[in-house]
Design a protein around this motif. Structure first.
Motif, short mmCIF file in Angstrom:
data_model
loop_
_atom_site.label_atom_id
_atom_site.label_comp_id
_atom_site.label_asym_id
_atom_site.label_seq_id
_atom_site.Cartn_x
_atom_site.Cartn_y
_atom_site.Cartn_z
N PHE A 173 0.83 -1.20 0.00
CA PHE A 173 0.00 0.00 0.00
C PHE A 173 0.87 1.25 0.00
CE2 PHE A 173 -2.60 3.37 1.74
CZ PHE A 173 -3.83 3.18 1.11
N CYS A 174 0.65 2.11 -1.00
CA CYS A 174 1.36 3.39 -1.12
C CYS A 174 0.36 4.51 -0.83
CB CYS A 174 1.92 3.55 -2.53
SG CYS A 174 2.97 2.17 -3.07
N HIS A 175 0.56 5.25 0.25
CA HIS A 175 -0.45 6.20 0.72
C HIS A 175 -0.37 7.56 0.05
CE1 HIS A 175 2.58 8.30 3.10
NE2 HIS A 175 2.86 7.21 3.81
N GLY A 176 -1.32 8.42 0.40
CA GLY A 176 -1.37 9.77 -0.13
C GLY A 176 -0.30 10.66 0.46
N ASN A 177 -0.24 11.90 -0.03
CA ASN A 177 0.86 12.77 0.38
C ASN A 177 0.63 13.45 1.72
OD1 ASN A 177 -1.10 14.68 -0.32
ND2 ASN A 177 0.36 16.04 -1.32
N GLY A 178 -0.57 13.33 2.30
CA GLY A 178 -0.85 14.01 3.57
C GLY A 178 -1.12 13.07 4.72
#
Length: 295
Positions: free
Chosen positions: A87-92
């Motif tokens: 899982f690669c998450h969002g920038n915030g």
């Protein structure tokens, strides 16, 4: 040609107005280039989120990035997973803020899942940039494969928002079993230009993430979702990326009136589970063959 006093006066007046505006504009452009990292990677404080999570069954995993940088993530194993997910998450956000989502994905779609933090996020050290995030995604894929006891090509990569661009970058160069994209953009520069049309972002941005160019080399299964009311990444930009994908097996899940940060509806997890059920068996080597054919 002789310039009349009246014309000369008008020229001086225009200069007094235009030159300050021009210098102000250039100053804003320079400032934007200097703060680009903060704008693209607004990492939350490492104190945010429940880092202890005593009642959350997960493992802390520390690993090295491509250049030895110390990185960190959470692994949530499943006794009988239908997929092993990176899982690669969002920038915030950081992994400690992802607990509700990780639990939901684990419980409702029966997956083992590893969420990792980019450099400068959570317990991962360093400064994020497009090049090292893509390299670190590959390192995370290898670490997860070893921990889960599968081949790297048997990993399903899942990315949302900025993480979608990271996922596409990984899958465009390394074989994966499947790819899930959630509320992500076709091209970061295009998205930035949409929000800042008065700035020359196409000239100055260093982090570009041209997913629409990279996704054409991916031949594996794709499940993508986007909300019609996404205020950060307009729906049309997500659909543009999906349409550019050349894989034969792809599904686009529309979230009616879904905004960028709204939770996914129940129907989403049902559709995602069906997508995971449709993936080639672990160990089949299909992802490897598809990637080789694409190359």
């Amino acid at each position: 040609m002789e310039i009349s006093p009246t014309m000369a006066k008008a020229v001086r007046r225009v200069r007094r107005v235009v030159l300050p505006l021009l210098f102000s504009y250039l100053a804003v452009v320079v400032m934007l280039s200097l703060v680009e990292r903060w704008l693209v990677y607004p990492a939350p404080s490492a104190r945010e989120g429940d880092w202890v999570a005593a009642d959350f069954k997960h493992e802390d995993i520390e690993f090295n990035g491509a250049d030895g940088a110390k990185l960190h993530g959470w692994y949530v194993p499943h006794p009988n997973p239908k997929a092993v997910v990176l899982f690669c998450h969002g920038n915030g956000e950081n992994v400690a803020e992802l607990r509700p989502l990780l639990e939901k994905l684990h419980d409702r779609t029966d997956v083992s899942i590893f969420a990792w933090d980019y450099r400068g996020y959570g317990k991962s050290v360093g400064r994020p940039h497009e090049s090292n995030l893509l390299a670190d995604a590959r390192a995370a894929q290898l670490v997860l494969a070893k921990r889960a006891g599968v081949e790297p090509s048997d990993i399903v990569v899942y990315g949302r928002s900025l993480g979608g661009a990271v996922a596409v970058g990984l899958a465009s160069e390394h074989p994966v079993r499947g790819m899930v994209l959630e509320r992500t953009f076709a091209d970061m520069v295009e998205t930035a230009a949409y929000h800042f049309p008065w700035l020359p972002v196409r000239w100055v941005m260093k982090n570009r993430y041209p997913s629409i160019e990279r996704i054409v080399t991916y031949r594996g299964p794709l499940f993508q979702s986007h909300g019609t009311a996404d205020e950060v990444v307009p729906f049309e930009m997500g659909k543009k990326l999906f349409d550019a994908a050349t894989t034969a097996q792809k599904t686009f899940f529309v979230v009616e009136e879904g905004s960028h940060n709204a939770p996914q509806p129940d129907e989403y997890y049902k559709a995602l589970g069906e997508f995971l059920d449709s993936l080639p068996p672990v160990g089949s080597g299909v992802g490897q063959r598809e990637h080789t054919a694409a190359g």
